[in-house]
Scaffold this motif. Structure first.
Motif, PDB file in Angstrom:
ATOM      1  N   VAL A 123     -10.174  33.200  -2.006  1.00 39.44           N
ATOM      2  CA  VAL A 123      -9.835  31.948  -2.682  1.00 39.44           C
ATOM      3  C   VAL A 123     -10.066  30.759  -1.758  1.00 39.44           C
ATOM      4  O   VAL A 123     -10.658  29.740  -2.144  1.00 39.44           O
ATOM      5  CB  VAL A 123      -8.379  31.976  -3.187  1.00 39.44           C
ATOM      6  CG1 VAL A 123      -7.966  30.611  -3.716  1.00 39.44           C
ATOM      7  CG2 VAL A 123      -8.198  33.038  -4.268  1.00 39.44           C
ATOM      8  N   SER A 124      -9.624  30.882  -0.507  1.00 37.52           N
ATOM      9  CA  SER A 124      -9.808  29.783   0.452  1.00 37.52           C
ATOM     10  C   SER A 124     -11.277  29.560   0.768  1.00 37.52           C
ATOM     11  O   SER A 124     -11.753  28.414   0.831  1.00 37.52           O
ATOM     12  CB  SER A 124      -9.031  30.075   1.734  1.00 37.52           C
ATOM     13  OG  SER A 124      -7.653  30.193   1.485  1.00 37.52           O
ATOM     14  N   LEU A 125     -12.010  30.648   0.981  1.00 44.11           N
ATOM     15  CA  LEU A 125     -13.428  30.520   1.316  1.00 44.11           C
ATOM     16  C   LEU A 125     -14.226  29.913   0.170  1.00 44.11           C
ATOM     17  O   LEU A 125     -14.999  28.970   0.366  1.00 44.11           O
ATOM     18  CB  LEU A 125     -13.993  31.892   1.667  1.00 44.11           C
ATOM     19  CG  LEU A 125     -13.967  32.318   3.133  1.00 44.11           C
ATOM     20  CD1 LEU A 125     -14.527  33.721   3.299  1.00 44.11           C
ATOM     21  CD2 LEU A 125     -14.768  31.347   3.989  1.00 44.11           C
ATOM     22  N   PHE A 126     -14.033  30.428  -1.035  1.00 44.26           N
ATOM     23  CA  PHE A 126     -14.790  29.904  -2.164  1.00 44.26           C
ATOM     24  C   PHE A 126     -14.396  28.467  -2.464  1.00 44.26           C
ATOM     25  O   PHE A 126     -15.228  27.666  -2.891  1.00 44.26           O
ATOM     26  CB  PHE A 126     -14.581  30.775  -3.390  1.00 44.26           C
ATOM     27  CG  PHE A 126     -15.189  32.155  -3.276  1.00 44.26           C
ATOM     28  CD1 PHE A 126     -16.105  32.450  -2.281  1.00 44.26           C
ATOM     29  CD2 PHE A 126     -14.836  33.158  -4.154  1.00 44.26           C
ATOM     30  CE1 PHE A 126     -16.664  33.710  -2.164  1.00 44.26           C
ATOM     31  CE2 PHE A 126     -15.394  34.428  -4.053  1.00 44.26           C
ATOM     32  CZ  PHE A 126     -16.308  34.701  -3.045  1.00 44.26           C
ATOM     33  N   GLY A 127     -13.136  28.129  -2.236  1.00 43.85           N
ATOM     34  CA  GLY A 127     -12.709  26.750  -2.425  1.00 43.85           C
ATOM     35  C   GLY A 127     -13.408  25.815  -1.459  1.00 43.85           C
ATOM     36  O   GLY A 127     -13.840  24.710  -1.842  1.00 43.85           O
ATOM     37  N   ALA A 128     -13.544  26.233  -0.188  1.00 47.80           N
ATOM     38  CA  ALA A 128     -14.226  25.401   0.805  1.00 47.80           C
ATOM     39  C   ALA A 128     -15.704  25.249   0.465  1.00 47.80           C
ATOM     40  O   ALA A 128     -16.289  24.158   0.599  1.00 47.80           O
ATOM     41  CB  ALA A 128     -14.055  26.013   2.197  1.00 47.80           C
ATOM     42  N   ILE A 129     -16.341  26.338   0.029  1.00 45.56           N
ATOM     43  CA  ILE A 129     -17.758  26.283  -0.336  1.00 45.56           C
ATOM     44  C   ILE A 129     -17.967  25.365  -1.542  1.00 45.56           C
ATOM     45  O   ILE A 129     -18.878  24.533  -1.562  1.00 45.56           O
ATOM     46  CB  ILE A 129     -18.281  27.701  -0.633  1.00 45.56           C
ATOM     47  CG1 ILE A 129     -18.273  28.545   0.642  1.00 45.56           C
ATOM     48  CG2 ILE A 129     -19.687  27.647  -1.228  1.00 45.56           C
ATOM     49  CD1 ILE A 129     -18.518  30.028   0.407  1.00 45.56           C
ATOM     50  N   ALA A 130     -17.104  25.505  -2.546  1.00 44.04           N
ATOM     51  CA  ALA A 130     -17.220  24.668  -3.739  1.00 44.04           C
ATOM     52  C   ALA A 130     -17.006  23.199  -3.406  1.00 44.04           C
ATOM     53  O   ALA A 130     -17.706  22.318  -3.932  1.00 44.04           O
ATOM     54  CB  ALA A 130     -16.213  25.126  -4.794  1.00 44.04           C
ATOM     55  N   ASP A 131     -16.068  22.911  -2.538  1.00 44.25           N
ATOM     56  CA  ASP A 131     -15.804  21.526  -2.152  1.00 44.25           C
ATOM     57  C   ASP A 131     -17.014  20.915  -1.446  1.00 44.25           C
ATOM     58  O   ASP A 131     -17.410  19.780  -1.733  1.00 44.25           O
ATOM     59  CB  ASP A 131     -14.574  21.474  -1.245  1.00 44.25           C
ATOM     60  CG  ASP A 131     -14.230  20.059  -0.818  1.00 44.25           C
ATOM     61  OD1 ASP A 131     -13.834  19.250  -1.682  1.00 44.25           O
ATOM     62  OD2 ASP A 131     -14.381  19.750   0.386  1.00 44.25           O
ATOM     63  N   ALA A 132     -17.616  21.671  -0.518  1.00 46.16           N
ATOM     64  CA  ALA A 132     -18.799  21.165   0.180  1.00 46.16           C
ATOM     65  C   ALA A 132     -19.966  20.982  -0.781  1.00 46.16           C
ATOM     66  O   ALA A 132     -20.703  19.991  -0.715  1.00 46.16           O
ATOM     67  CB  ALA A 132     -19.184  22.127   1.306  1.00 46.16           C
ATOM     68  N   GLY A 133     -20.144  21.936  -1.704  1.00 48.35           N
ATOM     69  CA  GLY A 133     -21.223  21.817  -2.676  1.00 48.35           C
ATOM     70  C   GLY A 133     -21.028  20.647  -3.615  1.00 48.35           C
ATOM     71  O   GLY A 133     -21.986  19.938  -3.958  1.00 48.35           O
ATOM     72  N   MET A 184     -15.682  26.265  -8.532  1.00 46.36           N
ATOM     73  CA  MET A 184     -16.598  25.195  -8.926  1.00 46.36           C
ATOM     74  C   MET A 184     -16.025  24.401 -10.091  1.00 46.36           C
ATOM     75  O   MET A 184     -16.167  23.171 -10.143  1.00 46.36           O
ATOM     76  CB  MET A 184     -17.962  25.779  -9.302  1.00 46.36           C
ATOM     77  CG  MET A 184     -18.763  26.345  -8.138  1.00 46.36           C
ATOM     78  SD  MET A 184     -19.105  25.168  -6.793  1.00 46.36           S
ATOM     79  CE  MET A 184     -19.942  23.855  -7.667  1.00 46.36           C
ATOM     80  N   ALA A 185     -15.363  25.077 -11.033  1.00 47.74           N
ATOM     81  CA  ALA A 185     -14.793  24.381 -12.192  1.00 47.74           C
ATOM     82  C   ALA A 185     -13.691  23.418 -11.790  1.00 47.74           C
ATOM     83  O   ALA A 185     -13.424  22.441 -12.500  1.00 47.74           O
ATOM     84  CB  ALA A 185     -14.268  25.405 -13.200  1.00 47.74           C
ATOM     85  N   ALA A 186     -13.041  23.672 -10.655  1.00 48.58           N
ATOM     86  CA  ALA A 186     -11.945  22.813 -10.212  1.00 48.58           C
ATOM     87  C   ALA A 186     -12.427  21.564  -9.485  1.00 48.58           C
ATOM     88  O   ALA A 186     -11.613  20.694  -9.141  1.00 48.58           O
ATOM     89  CB  ALA A 186     -11.006  23.611  -9.290  1.00 48.58           C
ATOM     90  N   GLN A 187     -13.731  21.439  -9.250  1.00 50.87           N
ATOM     91  CA  GLN A 187     -14.270  20.324  -8.485  1.00 50.87           C
ATOM     92  C   GLN A 187     -14.648  19.143  -9.370  1.00 50.87           C
ATOM     93  O   GLN A 187     -14.966  19.304 -10.546  1.00 50.87           O
ATOM     94  CB  GLN A 187     -15.516  20.785  -7.704  1.00 50.87           C
ATOM     95  CG  GLN A 187     -15.275  21.902  -6.725  1.00 50.87           C
ATOM     96  CD  GLN A 187     -14.338  21.510  -5.625  1.00 50.87           C
ATOM     97  OE1 GLN A 187     -14.409  20.409  -5.077  1.00 50.87           O
ATOM     98  NE2 GLN A 187     -13.440  22.424  -5.260  1.00 50.87           N
ATOM     99  N   ASP A 188     -14.634  17.959  -8.756  1.00 48.70           N
ATOM    100  CA  ASP A 188     -15.201  16.769  -9.382  1.00 48.70           C
ATOM    101  C   ASP A 188     -16.696  16.791  -9.089  1.00 48.70           C
ATOM    102  O   ASP A 188     -17.121  16.545  -7.955  1.00 48.70           O
ATOM    103  CB  ASP A 188     -14.559  15.508  -8.804  1.00 48.70           C
ATOM    104  CG  ASP A 188     -15.242  14.233  -9.303  1.00 48.70           C
ATOM    105  OD1 ASP A 188     -16.031  14.313 -10.278  1.00 48.70           O
ATOM    106  OD2 ASP A 188     -15.003  13.169  -8.700  1.00 48.70           O
ATOM    107  N   LEU A 189     -17.510  17.102 -10.090  1.00 47.65           N
ATOM    108  CA  LEU A 189     -18.947  17.264  -9.901  1.00 47.65           C
ATOM    109  C   LEU A 189     -19.751  16.054 -10.353  1.00 47.65           C
ATOM    110  O   LEU A 189     -20.980  16.092 -10.351  1.00 47.65           O
ATOM    111  CB  LEU A 189     -19.430  18.513 -10.651  1.00 47.65           C
ATOM    112  CG  LEU A 189     -18.770  19.831 -10.216  1.00 47.65           C
ATOM    113  CD1 LEU A 189     -19.249  20.977 -11.100  1.00 47.65           C
ATOM    114  CD2 LEU A 189     -19.051  20.132  -8.757  1.00 47.65           C
ATOM    115  N   GLY A 190     -19.072  14.986 -10.734  1.00 51.01           N
ATOM    116  CA  GLY A 190     -19.778  13.781 -11.129  1.00 51.01           C
ATOM    117  C   GLY A 190     -20.277  13.840 -12.559  1.00 51.01           C
ATOM    118  O   GLY A 190     -20.227  14.882 -13.220  1.00 51.01           O
TER     119      GLY A 190
END
Length: 421
Positions: A123-133, A184-190
């Motif tokens: 969860v932590s790793l995928f969250g960090a990757i999604a945030d950077a992406g 990815m769904a939890a991110q602000d993707l613009g």
């Protein structure tokens, strides 16, 4: 009333050709409209209509100034729209992760590398990757259509679970695909990103093989075997007639666990002497006599523990490159190359590939022993003695990311009209 077969109308037939046509342009096999006409085995008019529809979707450009000699009918150049849509490609390594945006045609933006977060649970790793992406996606004005992640462990299909994530000690059958999709769904993707954003995960070696087959050293191979060693361990993949061979559950071609020395080094899988631990960076450094602590962790000349992920690969590559001037490095390279040759020969006997592509550290070993490695494969391979398999170095600098982009583009290569959704 008897059934009367119906003939599909020309526009419908043209739309069914959109996917094959886009893949031909995407892989560089149709640089002109005449090449597209020949590859699709259609009329010039049909090929022109297909190219025009792909252009209308914002995926392909058609040069309005035909090329060719004055003899015959000149052809139009086909290209990929520079400002067309992109996908997010991500790759998780043993010592960090990287992200990049990618267009069609294997076009990869500048990768951005990040260290691992303090916590390495999924969860932590995928969250960090999604945030950077997400940061890359928001900063780019092109539309993002999907995201895919290359993982350094097997991925079970179609569930998208990681049955054995030895690198980070995740629990068995971690729902990697679902967790990445949630992250990815939890991110602000613009505002320009497709919603919901299609996501996918896959094994990194599989994706490197796919990338090399479409855009690198594996072009035109019918049965491409990839074997590679990154920061830790050994991975492999097979591409047959342009498609990955993943087995019944996505777990095929775990070549790293082929035994090449029954009395060799212990492997995390529980066996000894696997290709995974006999031909990776730690194995090469150990063969050169680099000191280790009681737990087997390698130490630098000052006695300090080496970072088991990042420094090992860099130092192993440097060691391989010094084999021409350092007798100790030469002996270490020869020892590991002989183990690698034994493993490749066994794989060649079983799979009968028409090309072997080596990536990561194995690419450096091939460069350091360009004659010894093929000779070792021939010596131990039944078919190698009469039908030598070409062994070549990988061509892509970031094959895992390019492969992740291929995975993210897959739905649109199958049906380009999804771009308009």
């Amino acid at each position: 009333m008897p059934h009367t077969p119906t003939t599909r109308r020309a526009p419908d037939r043209g739309r069914s050709l959109l996917g094959p046509a886009l893949e031909l342009v995407h892989t560089g096999r149709a640089p002109t409209r005449s090449a597209l006409t020949a590859a699709l085995e259609v009329t010039r008019a049909t090929a022109g209509a297909v190219a025009g529809e792909l252009a209308a979707l914002g995926l392909v450009t058609v040069d309005q100034h035909p090329i060719g000699s004055t003899r015959g009918r000149p052809s139009h150049r086909l290209g990929l729209t520079p400002e067309g849509p992109v996908v997010l490609a991500a790759q998780l390594h043993a010592d960090g992760f990287s992200v990049a945006l990618a267009g069609l045609g294997g076009s990869l933006g500048e990768p951005v590398a990040h260290p691992l977060p303090a916590r390495t649970d999924p969860v932590s790793l995928f969250g960090a990757i999604a945030d950077a992406g997400a940061g890359l996606i928001r900063a780019d004005r092109r539309r993002c259509l999907g995201a895919a992640l290359a993982l350094p462990n097997p991925v079970r299909l179609p569930q998208g679970t990681a049955p054995a994530a030895l690198t980070f000690g995740w629990p068995g059958d971690t729902p990697a695909a679902a967790l990445f999709a949630d992250a990815m769904a939890a991110q602000d993707l613009g505002p320009r990103t497709r919603r919901p954003l299609p996501t996918a995960v896959a094994n990194d070696a599989n994706l490197v093989a796919l990338a090399e087959h479409r855009h690198g050293a594996g072009r035109d191979a019918r049965h491409l075997l990839l074997v590679t060693s990154g920061h830790r361990g050994v991975g492999g993949a097979l591409v047959v007639d342009g498609r990955l061979h993943t087995g019944s559950a996505g777990l095929a071609l775990e070549v790293g666990h082929l035994t090449v020395d029954p009395l060799g080094r212990p492997c995390p899988c529980g066996n000894r002497g696997c290709l995974n631990v006999e031909t990776d960076p730690a194995a090469l450094l150990a063969a050169a006599g680099r000191a280790s602590d009681p737990a087997g962790q390698l130490l630098d000349p000052a006695g300090q523990l080496l970072d088991p992920a990042g420094q090992l690969l860099d130092q192993a590559r440097e060691l391989a490159r010094s084999a021409g001037r350092d007798p100790v490095a030469r002996a270490a390279v020869d020892q590991v190359v002989d183990r690698l040759g034994l493993g490749l020969a066994g794989l060649a006997n079983i799979l009968n590939p028409d090309r072997i592509v080596l990536g990561g550290l194995h690419r450096d070993l091939l460069a350091a022993a360009p004659e010894r490695l093929p000779e070792a494969v021939i010596r131990h391979s039944l078919w190698g003695r009469c039908d030598q398999v070409p062994i070549v170095a990988s061509a892509l600098a970031h094959g895992g990311l390019v492969g992740a982009a291929e995975l993210a583009w897959e739905p649109y290569l199958a049906n380009p009209q999804l771009v308009a959704g």
